[in-house]
Motif scaffolding. Structure first.
Motif, PDB file in Angstrom:
ATOM      1  N   GLU A  50       0.883  -1.177   0.129  1.00 53.18           N
ATOM      2  CA  GLU A  50       0.083   0.009  -0.135  1.00 53.18           C
ATOM      3  C   GLU A  50       0.798   1.300   0.187  1.00 53.18           C
ATOM      4  O   GLU A  50       0.363   2.308  -0.575  1.00 53.18           O
ATOM      5  CB  GLU A  50      -0.985   0.062   1.353  1.00 53.18           C
ATOM      6  N   GLU A  51       1.898   1.284   0.750  1.00 52.59           N
ATOM      7  CA  GLU A  51       2.882   2.375   0.643  1.00 52.59           C
ATOM      8  C   GLU A  51       3.840   2.505  -0.691  1.00 52.59           C
ATOM      9  O   GLU A  51       4.394   3.558  -0.786  1.00 52.59           O
ATOM     10  CB  GLU A  51       3.834   2.413   1.762  1.00 52.59           C
ATOM     11  N   GLY A  52       3.542   1.614  -1.527  1.00 53.88           N
ATOM     12  CA  GLY A  52       4.069   1.873  -2.748  1.00 53.88           C
ATOM     13  C   GLY A  52       5.497   1.263  -3.187  1.00 53.88           C
ATOM     14  O   GLY A  52       6.324   1.483  -4.111  1.00 53.88           O
ATOM     15  N   THR A  53       5.668   0.117  -2.458  1.00 59.02           N
ATOM     16  CA  THR A  53       7.120  -0.631  -2.502  1.00 59.02           C
ATOM     17  C   THR A  53       7.084  -0.936  -4.268  1.00 59.02           C
ATOM     18  O   THR A  53       6.294  -1.183  -4.771  1.00 59.02           O
ATOM     19  CB  THR A  53       7.159  -1.829  -1.819  1.00 59.02           C
ATOM     20  N   GLY A  54       8.370  -0.940  -4.843  1.00 59.77           N
ATOM     21  CA  GLY A  54       8.595  -1.182  -6.286  1.00 59.77           C
ATOM     22  C   GLY A  54       8.429  -2.700  -6.597  1.00 59.77           C
ATOM     23  O   GLY A  54       7.942  -2.946  -7.631  1.00 59.77           O
ATOM     24  N   ALA A  55       8.408  -3.625  -5.533  1.00 64.50           N
ATOM     25  CA  ALA A  55       8.142  -4.983  -5.709  1.00 64.50           C
ATOM     26  C   ALA A  55       8.083  -5.663  -4.247  1.00 64.50           C
ATOM     27  O   ALA A  55       8.847  -5.081  -3.312  1.00 64.50           O
ATOM     28  CB  ALA A  55       9.341  -5.696  -6.634  1.00 64.50           C
ATOM     29  N   LEU A  56       7.435  -7.034  -4.155  1.00 66.95           N
ATOM     30  CA  LEU A  56       7.497  -7.442  -2.883  1.00 66.95           C
ATOM     31  C   LEU A  56       8.024  -9.002  -3.296  1.00 66.95           C
ATOM     32  O   LEU A  56       7.527  -9.764  -4.064  1.00 66.95           O
ATOM     33  CB  LEU A  56       5.802  -7.957  -2.554  1.00 66.95           C
ATOM     34  N   ILE A  57       9.212  -9.228  -2.604  1.00 64.69           N
ATOM     35  CA  ILE A  57      10.093 -10.331  -3.049  1.00 64.69           C
ATOM     36  C   ILE A  57       9.874 -11.292  -1.734  1.00 64.69           C
ATOM     37  O   ILE A  57      10.231 -11.108  -0.797  1.00 64.69           O
ATOM     38  CB  ILE A  57      11.569  -9.972  -3.187  1.00 64.69           C
ATOM     39  N   ALA A  58       9.299 -12.460  -2.135  1.00 66.67           N
ATOM     40  CA  ALA A  58       8.988 -13.509  -1.063  1.00 66.67           C
ATOM     41  C   ALA A  58      10.377 -14.330  -0.973  1.00 66.67           C
ATOM     42  O   ALA A  58      10.922 -14.850  -1.995  1.00 66.67           O
ATOM     43  CB  ALA A  58       8.139 -14.439  -1.186  1.00 66.67           C
ATOM     44  N   VAL A  59      11.099 -14.606   0.142  1.00 67.99           N
ATOM     45  CA  VAL A  59      11.798 -15.439   0.744  1.00 67.99           C
ATOM     46  C   VAL A  59      11.560 -16.492   1.422  1.00 67.99           C
ATOM     47  O   VAL A  59      11.241 -16.258   2.536  1.00 67.99           O
ATOM     48  CB  VAL A  59      13.192 -14.538   1.115  1.00 67.99           C
ATOM     49  N   GLY A  60      11.519 -17.654   0.812  1.00 68.24           N
ATOM     50  CA  GLY A  60      11.152 -18.879   1.674  1.00 68.24           C
ATOM     51  C   GLY A  60      10.734 -19.693   1.012  1.00 68.24           C
ATOM     52  O   GLY A  60      11.052 -20.271  -0.517  1.00 68.24           O
ATOM     53  N   ASP A 110       7.140 -22.650  -0.164  1.00 62.58           N
ATOM     54  CA  ASP A 110       5.871 -22.449  -0.867  1.00 62.58           C
ATOM     55  C   ASP A 110       4.727 -21.770   0.153  1.00 62.58           C
ATOM     56  O   ASP A 110       3.960 -20.831  -0.300  1.00 62.58           O
ATOM     57  CB  ASP A 110       5.137 -23.695  -1.276  1.00 62.58           C
ATOM     58  N   GLY A 111       4.963 -22.093   1.384  1.00 59.70           N
ATOM     59  CA  GLY A 111       4.064 -21.431   2.371  1.00 59.70           C
ATOM     60  C   GLY A 111       4.222 -19.819   2.296  1.00 59.70           C
ATOM     61  O   GLY A 111       3.263 -19.115   2.303  1.00 59.70           O
ATOM     62  N   MET A 112       5.699 -19.158   2.191  1.00 59.75           N
ATOM     63  CA  MET A 112       5.770 -17.876   2.201  1.00 59.75           C
ATOM     64  C   MET A 112       5.376 -17.469   0.944  1.00 59.75           C
ATOM     65  O   MET A 112       4.706 -16.283   1.158  1.00 59.75           O
ATOM     66  CB  MET A 112       7.079 -17.788   2.607  1.00 59.75           C
ATOM     67  N   ALA A 113       5.562 -18.148  -0.110  1.00 59.55           N
ATOM     68  CA  ALA A 113       5.079 -17.544  -1.465  1.00 59.55           C
ATOM     69  C   ALA A 113       3.461 -17.410  -1.377  1.00 59.55           C
ATOM     70  O   ALA A 113       2.903 -16.297  -1.746  1.00 59.55           O
ATOM     71  CB  ALA A 113       5.467 -18.425  -2.599  1.00 59.55           C
ATOM     72  N   ASN A 114       2.881 -18.472  -0.999  1.00 54.78           N
ATOM     73  CA  ASN A 114       1.389 -18.291  -0.804  1.00 54.78           C
ATOM     74  C   ASN A 114       1.019 -16.923   0.242  1.00 54.78           C
ATOM     75  O   ASN A 114      -0.078 -16.474  -0.102  1.00 54.78           O
ATOM     76  CB  ASN A 114       0.711 -19.750  -0.152  1.00 54.78           C
ATOM     77  N   LEU A 115       1.570 -17.046   1.279  1.00 58.90           N
ATOM     78  CA  LEU A 115       1.108 -15.720   2.026  1.00 58.90           C
ATOM     79  C   LEU A 115       1.472 -14.330   1.282  1.00 58.90           C
ATOM     80  O   LEU A 115       0.479 -13.687   1.566  1.00 58.90           O
ATOM     81  CB  LEU A 115       2.163 -15.835   3.411  1.00 58.90           C
ATOM     82  N   ALA A 116       2.476 -14.303   0.833  1.00 59.97           N
ATOM     83  CA  ALA A 116       2.890 -13.115  -0.390  1.00 59.97           C
ATOM     84  C   ALA A 116       1.826 -12.881  -1.346  1.00 59.97           C
ATOM     85  O   ALA A 116       1.530 -11.724  -1.467  1.00 59.97           O
ATOM     86  CB  ALA A 116       4.248 -13.054  -0.784  1.00 59.97           C
ATOM     87  N   LEU A 117       1.321 -13.780  -1.756  1.00 58.75           N
ATOM     88  CA  LEU A 117       0.264 -13.895  -2.905  1.00 58.75           C
ATOM     89  C   LEU A 117      -0.976 -13.081  -2.211  1.00 58.75           C
ATOM     90  O   LEU A 117      -1.645 -12.119  -2.916  1.00 58.75           O
ATOM     91  CB  LEU A 117      -0.097 -15.265  -3.484  1.00 58.75           C
ATOM     92  N   GLN A 118      -1.329 -13.350  -1.055  1.00 58.08           N
ATOM     93  CA  GLN A 118      -2.390 -12.769  -0.468  1.00 58.08           C
ATOM     94  C   GLN A 118      -2.308 -11.291  -0.454  1.00 58.08           C
ATOM     95  O   GLN A 118      -3.166 -10.317  -0.405  1.00 58.08           O
ATOM     96  CB  GLN A 118      -2.689 -13.134   0.983  1.00 58.08           C
ATOM     97  N   ALA A 119      -1.063 -10.557  -0.239  1.00 58.78           N
ATOM     98  CA  ALA A 119      -0.555  -9.124  -0.104  1.00 58.78           C
ATOM     99  C   ALA A 119      -0.668  -8.579  -1.445  1.00 58.78           C
ATOM    100  O   ALA A 119      -0.897  -7.382  -1.503  1.00 58.78           O
ATOM    101  CB  ALA A 119       0.406  -9.317   0.777  1.00 58.78           C
ATOM    102  N   VAL A 120      -0.197  -9.314  -2.405  1.00 55.45           N
ATOM    103  CA  VAL A 120       0.056  -8.537  -3.740  1.00 55.45           C
ATOM    104  C   VAL A 120      -0.873  -8.570  -4.907  1.00 55.45           C
ATOM    105  O   VAL A 120      -0.741  -8.125  -5.708  1.00 55.45           O
ATOM    106  CB  VAL A 120       1.390  -8.838  -4.115  1.00 55.45           C
ATOM    107  N   VAL A 121      -1.791  -9.766  -4.719  1.00 62.77           N
ATOM    108  CA  VAL A 121      -2.345 -10.051  -5.829  1.00 62.77           C
ATOM    109  C   VAL A 121      -3.579  -8.975  -6.222  1.00 62.77           C
ATOM    110  O   VAL A 121      -3.919  -8.262  -5.190  1.00 62.77           O
ATOM    111  CB  VAL A 121      -3.491 -11.410  -5.555  1.00 62.77           C
TER     112      VAL A 121
END
Length: 296
Positions: free
Chosen positions: A56-66, A68-79
């Motif tokens: 929401e603050e306008g980051t240029g990209a969200l990069i998940a490190v971890g 499949d569980g972490m990737a899945n969590l990140a999807l909920q934030a960026v989709v």
């Protein structure tokens, strides 16, 4: 695009690989001229709230490190936000990273690839699966494989993938095919006896098992692998072929394709990207172009 990007880190992924992977990935991104902010969390709920705030603050990209569980969590934030998503694979399974073509357990290489892609504007839109308000990138599992997950999650020892190997042996001993009701794209109900039903947005789960080998992240459809009624002996013979994706040629296996699928069966939990999403019945929908990804 802002030069500040966010690393979304699971420090416990892969028995500590997540924390170790964050450092070389961040170094590669900083060497490429990016400002890197790291987001952790006290628990998954807190971590997700922090990731959403970064987006929401306008980051240029969200990069998940971890993993499949972490990737899945990140999807909920960026989709749906248009913010590019990247993935530094540092877990046990890393199946979504496989589907994206990212390096596995090579955080510096992943960081360099992401940095280069961001600089060149090399982004693409891919499909995601959705169950209720939950999104997934790889596979929604149900049946025998989800019961293995159930059992493995209850086991404290051994650690790592050996726990799930033992869970497979234990579930095989008690295994019986299950009556399923499958509805594709709102059509007629198919009633089948099935060992498992896997709904693939991507091709693999479980650390490279290509359960839905033909799944394509950009075609707007799921590949749905139905393993029909078969004996334990047949299951054991066919199972090794799943790593090559050649199991789909077996007569007990059917592959269906649809944009939406409803699965109903008694006492079965659905797992998406290895995370529990709830008991069946569940309806999964393939949402075209839901995620903007950065990578190869």
């Amino acid at each position: 695009m802002t030069s500040e990007i966010t690393l979304f880190v699971n420090p416990t992924a892969g028995r500590g690989r997540g924390a170790r992977a964050a450092r070389p990935a961040a170094s590669a991104l900083r060497d490429a001229g990016f400002s890197v902010r790291t987001v952790l969390g006290d628990d998954p709920r807190d971590a997700l709230a922090r990731a959403r705030a970064a987006v929401e603050e306008g980051t240029g990209a969200l990069i998940a490190v971890g993993g499949d569980g972490m990737a899945n969590l990140a999807l909920q934030a960026v989709v749906g936000t248009g913010t590019p998503f990247g993935l530094v694979a540092a877990g046990t399974g890393n199946d979504f990273a496989r589907a994206l073509g990212m390096p596995l357990r090579e955080p510096a290489a992943a960081g360099r690839m992401i940095a280069d892609a961001l600089k060149c504007g090399r982004v693409r839109d891919i499909d995601l699966g959705r169950v209720g308000d939950r999104w997934f990138g790889a596979v929604l599992a149900s049946g025998f494989d989800s019961r293995v997950n159930d059992r493995g999650n209850r086991m404290r020892l051994p650690l790592g993938r050996f726990k799930y190997d033992l869970a497979i042996v234990a579930e095989l001993a008690a295994f019986r095919p299950l009556p399923y009701r499958i509805t594709l794209d709102g059509g007629e109900v198919r009633e089948v006896e099935a060992t498992l039903v896997a709904v693939g947005n991507g091709p693999s789960y479980g650390g490279g098992m290509r359960i839905c080998p033909g799944a394509d992240l950009t075609d707007g459809l799921f590949d749905i692998t139905v393993v029909g009624e078969c004996s334990r002996a047949t299951l054991l013979r066919v199972f090794p072929r799943v790593y090559r994706g050649t199991h789909v040629g077996h007569p007990a296996i059917t592959v269906l394709r649809a944009a939406s699928v409803e699965l109903a069966a008694e006492q079965v939990t659905g797992y998406a990207d290895g995370e529990p999403v709830g008991p069946l019945p569940l309806t999964a929908r393939c949402v075209p172009g839901a995620l903007r990804v950065v990578g190869p």
